[in-house]
Design an enzyme around this catalytic site. Structure first.
Site: not given
Ligand code: UDX
Length: 432
Positions: A86, A152-153, A211, A263
């Site tokens: 999506t 929520f992966l 999110n 996401c």
């Molecule tokens: C996210 C959500 O966590 C997950 O629950 C949802 O289903 C999909 O989107 P993801 O996209 O795999 O997962 O990444 P995530 O680990 O959440 O990190 C997202 C972004 O935030 C990354 O760019 C990461 O580097 C950044 N981040 C995360 C930070 O800059 N600081 C943090 O403390 C945590």
């Protein structure tokens, strides 16, 4: 139970494999023949730790299968998970639901007995209502139940997140479907996952709100980091101090580059569009998007200052270019903004990523992929630690300096400033 996952992208593949590992019979369907053939050979199109082993194991013991035959797969299954993409609509900010509706029409003509149709893809509030309308055109309402069950992966942690989720959210008012799904998830609930059954619309919104909230937390600490830099405070002390308040919690308070991935950028935009549709102004989330878009500019300005505003002909090395560690995903990675800007200013970019060469930089003459950290930092003026891979956590930088000394800009605050300075190298980090 017999499950059908429609779409073998990230969500469908990880969820399908994990459901099979819990003892269900799972068929993963995709219209991409090459992908399905690869999967049948045990080859995984994405990088996700532990996924390949689980695919091979469950394919061998016949709990998991792959197919391009959507109609047959639907007919053979009790529960259908819609896991297609999506993405953000081209030139817009709302979610493109064309694949969801296309698949819904296909499901509609293959309902031969009672089926639970689940949206696992992230879909805006009321999408479930629309799917129900499509299915009702050809089928009696007794023959199906449309449920929202968001995932929520996190990429890189997806299998762990599936097996040990904080919560399982099921959006349905249908008792029968609720009972069947609670059964399906019982192995996870008995390991400690909270189980929440809500209305379908609430489940759809829980995903977007979660999110958007996490994106807000990151953006918040990034702005606080900017203030820390001006006031000689260590942002990590702030994260710890704030995180100890149980109402706040310590996670997602790590300052760094702009958040990226498949996401947060897409979902923050989509929730705003949904809210606009319902004449509601989500001003906080709008500010978050703006602030995050500005984040790369702030870090680029810092690079400019580190290099005394002389970027031309400087060799800048990126350690990691994906949006975060433990993934090969480049979607909305901040490196995609930073590298072209640095190139425009005349820099030469070298990069090393544990997941290898990135086609995204193919069009740039002055972007060079290196296959080791040693080669990547050779002759560099500035080394940027862009992602927090374990590979980058204990580098002996001093031993890598040959002749010219490089400076280090640690955008993930991995290292201790004093230790690097002891190695005789100039070190910069975020929010300190
Ligand atoms: C996210 C959500 O966590 C997950 O629950 C949802 O289903 C999909 O989107 P993801 O996209 O795999 O997962 O990444 P995530 O680990 O959440 O990190 C997202 C972004 O935030 C990354 O760019 C990461 O580097 C950044 N981040 C995360 C930070 O800059 N600081 C943090 O403390 C945590």
């Amino acid at each position: 139970m017999k499950l059908c996952m429609i779409g073998t992208g990230y969500v469908g593949l990880v969820s399908g494999v994990c459901f099979a590992d819990l003892g269900n019979d799972v068929i993963c369907v995709d219209n991409n023949v090459d992908k399905i053939n690869l999967l049948k050979k045990g080859k995984i199109p994405i990088y996700e730790p532990g996924l390949s082993e689980l695919v091979i194991k469950n394919f061998k013991n016949k709990k998991l299968n792959f197919s391009t035959d959507l109609k047959k797969s639907i007919k053979d299954s009790d529960i259908i998970f819609i896991c297609v993409g999506t993405p953000t609509k081209k030139g817009g900010s709302s979610a493109d639901l064309s694949q969801i509706y296309k698949v819904s029409k296909e499901i509609s003509s293959s309902i031969n007995k009672f089926k639970i149709i689940i949206t696992k893809s992230t879909v805006p509030v009321t999408t479930g209502d629309e799917i129900e309308k499509i299915l009702s055109k050809k089928n009696s309402k007794k023959k199906f139940s449309v449920v929202s069950n968001p995932e929520f992966l996190r990429e890189g942690e997806a299998i762990r997140d599936f097996v040990y989720p904080d919560r399982v959210v099921i959006g349905t008012n249908d008792k029968k479907a609720g009972r069947i799904l609670k059964n399906l998830y019982t192995p996870l609930i008995s390991k400690g996952a909270s189980y929440l059954q809500t209305s379908r619309r609430a489940a759809e919104l829980i995903k977007y709100a979660s999110n958007a909230f996490l994106a807000t937390k990151i953006t918040f600490i990034n702005e606080i980091a900017n203030l820390c830099e001006k006031t000689n405070i260590n942002v990590e002390d702030i994260s710890i101090g704030m995180g100890l308040d149980k109402r706040i919690g310590s996670r997602f308070l790590r300052a760094g580059p702009a958040y990226g991935g498949s996401c947060f950028p897409k979902d923050t935009k989509a929730i705003i569009t949904t809210a606009d549709k319902f004449k509601t102004n989500l001003s906080v989330i709008k500010s978050v998007i703006k602030s995050n878009e500005n984040r790369s500019k702030i870090l680029l300005d810092r690079i400019n200052r580190i290099l005394n505003r002389k970027i031309k002909n400087k060799i800048i090395t990126f350690l990691g270019v994906t949006f975060k560690a433990n993934t090969d995903d480049m979607r909305d990675s901040s490196s995609l903004k930073m590298i072209p800007w640095l190139l425009k200013k005349g820099a030469i970019i070298k990069y090393f990523d544990p997941t290898g060469y990135k086609t995204e930089f193919k069009k740039f003459k002055n972007v060079i992929n290196k296959t080791s950290i040693k080669d990547a930092v050779h002759r560099a003026d500035l080394v940027i630690i862009h992602t927090e891979w374990n590979d980058f956590k204990s580098i002996n930088f001093k031993s890598l300096v040959k002749g010219k000394k490089f400076m280090i800009f640690d955008m993930r605050n991995i290292y201790s400033a004093s230790k690097i300075k002891d190695q005789g190298l100039k070190y910069f980090s975020v929010g300190k």
